[in-house]
Design an enzyme around this catalytic site. Structure first.
Site, PDB file in Angstrom:
ATOM      1  N   GLY A  45       0.956  -1.123   0.022  1.00  0.00           N
ATOM      2  CA  GLY A  45       0.041  -0.193  -0.003  1.00  0.00           C
ATOM      3  C   GLY A  45       0.783   1.154  -0.146  1.00  0.00           C
ATOM      4  N   GLN A  50       2.813   9.916   1.186  1.00  0.00           N
ATOM      5  CA  GLN A  50       4.223   9.263   1.290  1.00  0.00           C
ATOM      6  C   GLN A  50       4.933   9.613   0.335  1.00  0.00           C
ATOM      7  OE1 GLN A  50       2.330   5.355   2.263  1.00  0.00           O
ATOM      8  NE2 GLN A  50       4.315   4.973   3.222  1.00  0.00           N
ATOM      9  N   CYS A  93       6.188  -0.055   6.900  1.00  0.00           N
ATOM     10  CA  CYS A  93       5.559   0.823   6.050  1.00  0.00           C
ATOM     11  C   CYS A  93       6.838   1.410   5.413  1.00  0.00           C
ATOM     12  CB  CYS A  93       5.142   1.832   7.217  1.00  0.00           C
ATOM     13  SG  CYS A  93       4.655   3.529   6.436  1.00  0.00           S
ATOM     14  N   LEU A  94       6.729   1.563   4.158  1.00  0.00           N
ATOM     15  CA  LEU A  94       7.792   2.078   3.353  1.00  0.00           C
ATOM     16  C   LEU A  94       8.296   3.331   3.972  1.00  0.00           C
ATOM     17  CD1 LEU A  94       5.991   1.192  -0.048  1.00  0.00           C
ATOM     18  CD2 LEU A  94       7.486  -0.192   1.129  1.00  0.00           C
ATOM     19  N   HIS A 135      -4.290   1.096   7.534  1.00  0.00           N
ATOM     20  CA  HIS A 135      -2.842   1.541   7.538  1.00  0.00           C
ATOM     21  C   HIS A 135      -2.744   2.827   6.644  1.00  0.00           C
ATOM     22  CE1 HIS A 135       1.783   1.121   7.935  1.00  0.00           C
ATOM     23  NE2 HIS A 135       1.438   1.939   6.823  1.00  0.00           N
ATOM     24  N   GLU A 136      -3.344   2.826   5.448  1.00  0.00           N
ATOM     25  CA  GLU A 136      -3.198   3.742   4.393  1.00  0.00           C
ATOM     26  C   GLU A 136      -3.896   5.056   4.671  1.00  0.00           C
ATOM     27  OE1 GLU A 136      -0.468   3.606   2.571  1.00  0.00           O
ATOM     28  OE2 GLU A 136      -0.241   1.508   3.197  1.00  0.00           O
ATOM     29  N   HIS A 139      -2.584   7.141   7.074  1.00  0.00           N
ATOM     30  CA  HIS A 139      -1.469   8.256   6.183  1.00  0.00           C
ATOM     31  C   HIS A 139      -2.155   9.347   6.056  1.00  0.00           C
ATOM     32  CE1 HIS A 139       2.303   6.098   6.322  1.00  0.00           C
ATOM     33  NE2 HIS A 139       1.930   5.281   5.770  1.00  0.00           N
TER      34      HIS A 139
HETATM   35 ZN    ZN Z   1       2.646   3.300   5.459  1.00  0.00          ZN
END
Ligand code: ZN
Length: 174
Positions: A45, A50, A93-94, A135-136, A139
């Site tokens: 995701g 991000q 998480c990226l 999670h997304e 963000h």
């Molecule tokens: Zn993330």
């Protein structure tokens, strides 16, 4: 085009993203770029903040590597229902590279959103999809999964990130 993924503690990751209005152009290019960026980083995701864009846009693909890609594009996603039951699962998480920790999430969520053609849609997901959706969407409100961890655990993660960055900088200097 691959985009740069911001990492904590970048301040843009803490901002609240704006809804995408109906006249917004160039969404498809951004969605394609976000998907390319997510696949290149082996993520499931990615949210627009991000990559430094404060708009309520998310891409998700929870298919396994040996399966056909199954990308999900979500514009202005909103959780409209969720299970009572919660479960704890390891998350990464990226924007917090190579760090994983257990986070408690709703087992199932229903999300309303617009797809890439700006058509209203609704999806109910459990398992990894439910985690990715929560999670997304977090963000988009400037929330990172580490926020759910103890202060001690957050400190440890920041320390490890710092160490990894230093090591990477040294390697690149050689
Ligand atoms: Zn993330």
């Amino acid at each position: 085009m691959k985009l740069e993924i911001l990492e904590i503690p970048h301040p843009l990751l803490r901002q609240k993203s704006m809804p995408v209005d109906a006249e917004e152009k160039e969404i498809k290019k951004l969605l394609a770029d976000m998907l390319e960026t997510m696949y290149a980083a082996h993520g499931v995701g990615l949210a627009a903040p991000q990559v430094g864009i404060l708009k309520r846009i998310v891409v998700i693909d929870v298919s396994r590597e040996d399966e056909k890609p199954n990308p999900l594009f979500l514009i202005n996603p909103k959780i409209v229902a969720h299970s009572e039951e919660k479960a704890e699962c390891s998350e990464g998480c990226l924007s917090v590279p190579n760090q994983f920790a257990p986070v408690e999430r709703f087992v199932e969520v229903t999300v309303e959103y617009e797809d890439a053609d700006r058509q209203p849609c609704r999806i109910t997901g459990d398992g990894l999809l439910a985690i990715a959706l929560q999670h997304e969407i977090d963000h988009l409100d400037g929330i990172i999964f580490v926020d759910y961890l103890s202060k001690l655990r957050q400190k440890m993660i920041m320390k490890r990130l710092e160490k990894n960055r230093k090591r990477k900088a040294l390697e690149e200097a050689e």
